[in-house]
Design a protein around this motif. Structure first.
Motif, PDB file in Angstrom:
ATOM      1  N   ILE A 260       0.841  -1.204   0.000  1.00 49.97           N
ATOM      2  CA  ILE A 260       0.000   0.000   0.000  1.00 49.97           C
ATOM      3  C   ILE A 260       0.874   1.250   0.000  1.00 49.97           C
ATOM      4  O   ILE A 260       0.613   2.206  -0.741  1.00 49.97           O
ATOM      5  CB  ILE A 260      -0.965  -0.006   1.198  1.00 49.97           C
ATOM      6  N   LEU A 261       1.928   1.260   0.802  1.00 49.44           N
ATOM      7  CA  LEU A 261       2.847   2.396   0.859  1.00 49.44           C
ATOM      8  C   LEU A 261       3.473   2.643  -0.514  1.00 49.44           C
ATOM      9  O   LEU A 261       3.524   3.775  -1.002  1.00 49.44           O
ATOM     10  CB  LEU A 261       3.932   2.133   1.902  1.00 49.44           C
ATOM     11  N   ARG A 262       3.903   1.580  -1.170  1.00 53.39           N
ATOM     12  CA  ARG A 262       4.493   1.700  -2.497  1.00 53.39           C
ATOM     13  C   ARG A 262       3.466   2.218  -3.510  1.00 53.39           C
ATOM     14  O   ARG A 262       3.757   3.062  -4.345  1.00 53.39           O
ATOM     15  CB  ARG A 262       5.041   0.345  -2.930  1.00 53.39           C
ATOM     16  N   SER A 263       2.245   1.723  -3.425  1.00 52.65           N
ATOM     17  CA  SER A 263       1.175   2.166  -4.329  1.00 52.65           C
ATOM     18  C   SER A 263       0.860   3.641  -4.129  1.00 52.65           C
ATOM     19  O   SER A 263       0.632   4.375  -5.106  1.00 52.65           O
ATOM     20  CB  SER A 263      -0.081   1.328  -4.117  1.00 52.65           C
ATOM     21  N   ASP A 264       0.841   4.072  -2.877  1.00 55.54           N
ATOM     22  CA  ASP A 264       0.583   5.489  -2.587  1.00 55.54           C
ATOM     23  C   ASP A 264       1.666   6.376  -3.186  1.00 55.54           C
ATOM     24  O   ASP A 264       1.381   7.437  -3.750  1.00 55.54           O
ATOM     25  CB  ASP A 264       0.492   5.730  -1.077  1.00 55.54           C
TER      26      ASP A 264
ATOM     27  N   GLY B 278       0.165   9.149   6.600  1.00 56.71           N
ATOM     28  CA  GLY B 278       0.350   7.756   6.987  1.00 56.71           C
ATOM     29  C   GLY B 278       1.710   7.497   7.609  1.00 56.71           C
ATOM     30  O   GLY B 278       1.825   6.817   8.625  1.00 56.71           O
ATOM     31  N   LEU B 279       2.751   8.063   7.008  1.00 55.70           N
ATOM     32  CA  LEU B 279       4.099   7.907   7.568  1.00 55.70           C
ATOM     33  C   LEU B 279       4.227   8.615   8.910  1.00 55.70           C
ATOM     34  O   LEU B 279       4.890   8.107   9.823  1.00 55.70           O
ATOM     35  CB  LEU B 279       5.142   8.427   6.584  1.00 55.70           C
ATOM     36  N   ASP B 280       3.586   9.765   9.040  1.00 52.63           N
ATOM     37  CA  ASP B 280       3.593  10.472  10.327  1.00 52.63           C
ATOM     38  C   ASP B 280       2.944   9.634  11.422  1.00 52.63           C
ATOM     39  O   ASP B 280       3.410   9.621  12.564  1.00 52.63           O
ATOM     40  CB  ASP B 280       2.892  11.824  10.214  1.00 52.63           C
ATOM     41  N   ALA B 281       1.879   8.908  11.078  1.00 50.33           N
ATOM     42  CA  ALA B 281       1.210   8.052  12.066  1.00 50.33           C
ATOM     43  C   ALA B 281       2.140   6.926  12.520  1.00 50.33           C
ATOM     44  O   ALA B 281       2.206   6.613  13.718  1.00 50.33           O
ATOM     45  CB  ALA B 281      -0.080   7.483  11.475  1.00 50.33           C
TER      46      ALA B 281
END
Length: 87
Positions: free
Chosen positions: A37-41, A67-70
């Motif tokens: 999901i991270l890669r897709s984003d 998302g990364l901040d979370a």
């Protein structure tokens, strides 16, 4: 396959904070689907930039950053809860 005992700093989940033997700082264990999901984003940001759609790129990048901040907040909170310094 070698097995090692990891020191958990948080409960399980998609972004568990654990320390492996011999490491000073813990890391974030990310599940494979979460990594996908991270890669897709990130790919959405790149594709929007290639199209010249800076508004969409900015929106996609903003979601990715949130998302990364979370994940980073969970990491920092886990370190503080275990009285560990941040790297």
């Amino acid at each position: 396959m070698e097995r090692v005992d990891a020191e958990p700093f948080t409960d399980g989940g998609n972004d568990a904070v654990v320390r492996l033997p011999g490491q000073r700082f813990p890391g974030v264990l990310m599940q494979g689907d979460s990594l996908h999901i991270l890669r897709s984003d990130l790919a959405e940001v790149v594709e929007a930039c290639e199209r010249g759609d800076l508004g969409e790129a900015r929106d996609s990048a903003g979601r990715l950053l949130a998302g990364l901040d979370a994940v980073l907040t969970r990491y920092v909170d886990a370190l503080q809860a275990h009285e560990n310094a941040r790297p």
